[in-house]
Scaffold this motif. Structure first.
Motif, PDB file in Angstrom:
ATOM      1  N   ALA A 186       0.845  -1.199   0.000  1.00  0.00           N
ATOM      2  CA  ALA A 186       0.000   0.000   0.000  1.00  0.00           C
ATOM      3  C   ALA A 186       0.880   1.249   0.000  1.00  0.00           C
ATOM      4  O   ALA A 186       0.634   2.187  -0.761  1.00  0.00           O
ATOM      5  CB  ALA A 186      -0.928  -0.008   1.211  1.00  0.00           C
ATOM      6  N   ALA A 187       1.923   1.241   0.826  1.00  0.00           N
ATOM      7  CA  ALA A 187       2.813   2.401   0.899  1.00  0.00           C
ATOM      8  C   ALA A 187       3.467   2.658  -0.457  1.00  0.00           C
ATOM      9  O   ALA A 187       3.569   3.800  -0.906  1.00  0.00           O
ATOM     10  CB  ALA A 187       3.878   2.187   1.975  1.00  0.00           C
ATOM     11  N   LEU A 188       3.887   1.586  -1.137  1.00  0.00           N
ATOM     12  CA  LEU A 188       4.533   1.745  -2.443  1.00  0.00           C
ATOM     13  C   LEU A 188       3.573   2.332  -3.464  1.00  0.00           C
ATOM     14  O   LEU A 188       3.931   3.231  -4.216  1.00  0.00           O
ATOM     15  CB  LEU A 188       5.064   0.398  -2.944  1.00  0.00           C
ATOM     16  N   THR A 189       2.312   1.818  -3.482  1.00  0.00           N
ATOM     17  CA  THR A 189       1.370   2.354  -4.467  1.00  0.00           C
ATOM     18  C   THR A 189       1.075   3.823  -4.175  1.00  0.00           C
ATOM     19  O   THR A 189       0.713   4.573  -5.067  1.00  0.00           O
ATOM     20  CB  THR A 189       0.025   1.596  -4.496  1.00  0.00           C
ATOM     21  N   LEU A 190       1.259   4.234  -2.926  1.00  0.00           N
ATOM     22  CA  LEU A 190       1.003   5.635  -2.582  1.00  0.00           C
ATOM     23  C   LEU A 190       2.220   6.507  -2.872  1.00  0.00           C
ATOM     24  O   LEU A 190       2.219   7.695  -2.563  1.00  0.00           O
ATOM     25  CB  LEU A 190       0.609   5.752  -1.110  1.00  0.00           C
ATOM     26  N   GLY A 191       3.262   5.898  -3.437  1.00  0.00           N
ATOM     27  CA  GLY A 191       4.400   6.689  -3.880  1.00  0.00           C
ATOM     28  C   GLY A 191       5.561   6.748  -2.914  1.00  0.00           C
ATOM     29  O   GLY A 191       6.508   7.512  -3.123  1.00  0.00           O
ATOM     30  N   ALA A 192       5.544   5.956  -1.831  1.00  0.00           N
ATOM     31  CA  ALA A 192       6.644   5.995  -0.872  1.00  0.00           C
ATOM     32  C   ALA A 192       7.858   5.262  -1.439  1.00  0.00           C
ATOM     33  O   ALA A 192       7.723   4.283  -2.160  1.00  0.00           O
ATOM     34  CB  ALA A 192       6.216   5.356   0.445  1.00  0.00           C
ATOM     35  N   SER A 193       9.053   5.739  -1.096  1.00  0.00           N
ATOM     36  CA  SER A 193      10.263   5.046  -1.523  1.00  0.00           C
ATOM     37  C   SER A 193      10.508   3.873  -0.585  1.00  0.00           C
ATOM     38  O   SER A 193       9.840   3.721   0.431  1.00  0.00           O
ATOM     39  CB  SER A 193      11.449   6.004  -1.474  1.00  0.00           C
ATOM     40  N   GLN A 196      11.395   5.146   2.903  1.00  0.00           N
ATOM     41  CA  GLN A 196      10.207   5.720   3.561  1.00  0.00           C
ATOM     42  C   GLN A 196       9.274   4.602   4.022  1.00  0.00           C
ATOM     43  O   GLN A 196       8.729   4.643   5.121  1.00  0.00           O
ATOM     44  CB  GLN A 196       9.451   6.638   2.594  1.00  0.00           C
TER      45      GLN A 196
END
Lengths: 294, 356
Positions: A186-193, A196
């Motif tokens: 979920a974090a990755l799809t939201l653009g987190a590296s 992060q």
């Protein structure tokens, strides 16, 4: 602690119901468990402190101020200071890769992580002597370059790292596996590296597990005797750690001094238990929120 | 944004999850990937998101190659079946997450982030719960928070993996209607995965029926429901009765019934299977024509507005299920053990080359 809290919970659930054992059996079992604990754990622990203060507070402090003892304390702290961060890093990396990715050789890696638990510490020490000792594989080369590992601080650190490396990884693998990787995805799809994601999502979820592993790792690093004994060479004031110093003092019949130094380890154990209990409680809490979420 | 999927395949070891999938998702549409578990629908969704990479084939976003693009750069909003909310963050922080991880130069100011999060909270009608943690919310509330979190980064595509699968029936119904209304408001291209045919029929603009890693049929809900292209689609969408038989020059012989089957006018005595939906069967006291078949009433069961009648066909072990509306059932006054005549209103005949 883990087991006992689980027991209390299930006992509460069935307590007084028909499936529960009769009262006298319950009390008998509880009494046996407590008596056993008292006899084999609490009594020796108390004995350590009684013996340590046998000659009074002054003698206790004097024993700790002994230069060889101070050096042993310092060496123990140094060893723990190196081992714990190394194993913290290794443990998180290993747990992360095992819990969140699938790759060939995964089960082999899990088995290898457990190796130090299944090998006698003395054998682990001997392995290092065989590799780095004068007669060992790397011995001649090390001697030619004037590097001493066995019977010196590097050997102690290496042996301790070996013995303590399962603690953090072992604690984190089941925790991370139970949490799955959806939150990270979920974090990755939201653009987190990647970083992060680790620091804002993964780490907050495992921080109590990390603390738990670190405490156990630290306790073992400071208390390790077998492996360190083989590689240290028992050089007074130079390659003795606290457990080795206790043994030397005891063999020299300085009982009060031996127990005074031993009491430091006992105190460490008590502190470890306290922090461990808090950490366990917090882990349980985070797992139970996890369950209700599903 | 439109999505083109071109000959995508994916294997997990020996298992072929997707084989040669071609699909176009037009901009602004709400598309359902419908299929049983193991049909590859979730894998396809994860490939669109970039959470899995295909073994072969391409994904195009707005006509541009996106197969190699990292999840981070795809600008997709992904909603997980089990919500995947960050459990240590409040509802507010969950929704704000995608905005706060942006690089400094493109990040909104704190106040703007706050405004945006509250706009979204208003959209999902949870303004008063901003400070709660996920564990303190109900399933339906969590799923709405997950949706708001995905929408916060203004995705080009919204992907939902069984979004209502973990919810109880009533909440599921409410939430899917809410999703449909939301889509009518914001018109973001959306793909959602479901195994619930009713959900797909109710919510989607287009339905893509998948089975064993392949697309069986795609079309509008009424196309897929009224004109199933394959026996599988027929079977998967709604209650269905099967009749074994043969077709010959446009006439089907099915278990004692004779029906015309004009689309098979050219066939010459070929084995065939006839499919009839359970609500497309009439029950009469007397035979109407050659398409009626004698049967005995075995069970009667009231299911909400319907009465389900279980009939055993005369001269065979086979039984069929018929759904009657309550007023029809009341007029017929059926009794268990009674002899009646059943007549399919509509039958779809597939010859054997269409095996499931």
């Amino acid at each position: 602690m883990h087991v006992s809290t689980g027991f209390q919970k299930s006992a509460e659930k069935v307590g007084g119901s028909r499936v529960s054992e009769p009262a006298w059996i319950r009390y008998l079992l509880i009494t046996i468990a407590l008596a056993f604990l008292g006899l084999f754990l609490l009594l020796p622990l108390a004995a350590v402190f009684v013996q340590a203060f046998d000659k009074g507070w002054e003698a206790y402090l004097a024993a700790l101020h002994e230069p060889d003892t101070l050096s042993a304390i310092w060496l123990t702290l140094l060893t723990a200071l190196i081992c714990v961060p190394v194993n913290l890093f290794f443990g998180i990396v290993a747990a992360w890769s095992i819990a969140k990715f699938s790759f060939p050789g995964k089960s082999l890696l899990i088995t290898l992580i457990d190796l130090p638990f299944s090998v006698s510490p003395v054998v682990s020490g001997l392995i290092y002597v065989l590799i780095f000792g004068l007669q060992g594989w790397l011995g001649p080369w090390l001697q030619a370059h004037d590097i001493q590992i066995i019977f010196a601080v590097p050997g102690i650190v290496l042996a301790t790292i070996f013995v303590t490396f399962p603690f953090v990884a072992r604690e984190l693998i089941p925790l991370m596996e139970s949490q799955g990787r959806e939150e990270e995805e979920a974090a990755l799809t939201l653009g987190a590296s990647g970083l992060q994601t680790f620091f804002r999502v993964t780490f907050p979820n495992i921080k109590w597990g990390v603390l738990y592993g670190v405490i156990l790792c630290n306790a073992r690093a400071m208390g390790e005797f077998g492996a360190v004994s083989v590689v240290s060479g028992h050089v007074r004031g130079s390659t003795n750690t606290i457990p080795l110093q206790v043994e030397i003092l005891y063999n020299e019949y300085s009982y009060a001094a031996a127990f005074a130094v031993a009491s430091l380890l006992a105190l460490l154990a008590v502190a470890t238990l306290a922090v461990k209990t808090v950490a366990e409680w917090k882990i349980q809490q985070s797992l139970s929120t996890n369950e209700t979420e599903r | 944004m439109s999505i083109d999927i071109e000959s995508v395949s994916k294997n997990f070891g020996e298992f072929s999850a997707l084989s040669d999938i071609n699909l176009v998702v037009p901009s602004g549409e709400l598309v359902a990937l419908l299929g049983p578990s193991g049909s590859g629908k979730t894998t396809l969704l994860r490939i669109i998101a970039g959470l899995e990479s295909p073994d072969a084939g391409r994904i195009l976003f707005n006509g541009e190659e996106a197969t190699k693009r990292h999840v981070r750069e795809r600008q997709v909003g992904f909603v997980f079946q089990h919500y995947a909310l960050f459990r240590h963050m409040t509802v507010f922080d969950n929704i704000a997450f995608g905005l706060t991880v942006k690089p400094k130069k493109s990040r909104l100011s704190k106040a703007d982030i706050r405004d945006k999060v509250f706009t979204l909270l208003k959209l999902i009608q949870l303004e008063q719960l901003a400070d709660r943690y996920p564990a303190q919310l109900s399933g339906g509330q969590r799923q709405r928070v997950a949706l708001a979190r995905a929408l916060a980064v203004e995705p080009q595509v919204l992907l939902l993996d069984e979004p209502f699968g973990a919810l109880d029936a009533k909440v599921r119904l409410e939430l899917r209607r809410w999703l449909r209304r939301l889509h009518d408001e914001i018109h973001v291209t959306s793909v959602f995965v479901t195994h619930d045919q009713e959900e797909a029929l109710e919510v989607a603009d287009r339905i893509v029926v998948m089975n064993k890693g392949k697309i069986e049929q795609q079309g509008t809900p009424s196309e897929v429901y009224d004109r199933p292209a394959t026996p599988f689609v027929f079977d998967f969408l709604g209650n269905v009765n099967l009749f074994q038989g043969r077709v010959h020059e446009g006439m089907a012989q099915m278990g004692g019934m004779q029906l015309s089957s004009p689309e098979h006018a050219a066939t010459n005595n070929v084995p065939a299977i006839g499919y009839v939906r359970s609500h497309d069967i009439e029950i009469e006291r007397a035979p109407l024509d050659a398409s009626s078949i004698e049967a005995e009433v075995r069970y009667l069961l009231s299911v909400g507005p319907l009465v389900r009648v279980d009939l055993s066909l005369s001269g065979g072990e086979e039984s069929i299920e018929v759904d009657l509306s309550r007023d029809v059932a009341d007029r017929l006054e059926l009794k268990v053990g009674e002899k009646v005549f059943a007549r399919p209103r509509k039958m779809r005949v597939f010859t054997d080359d269409y095996q499931i």
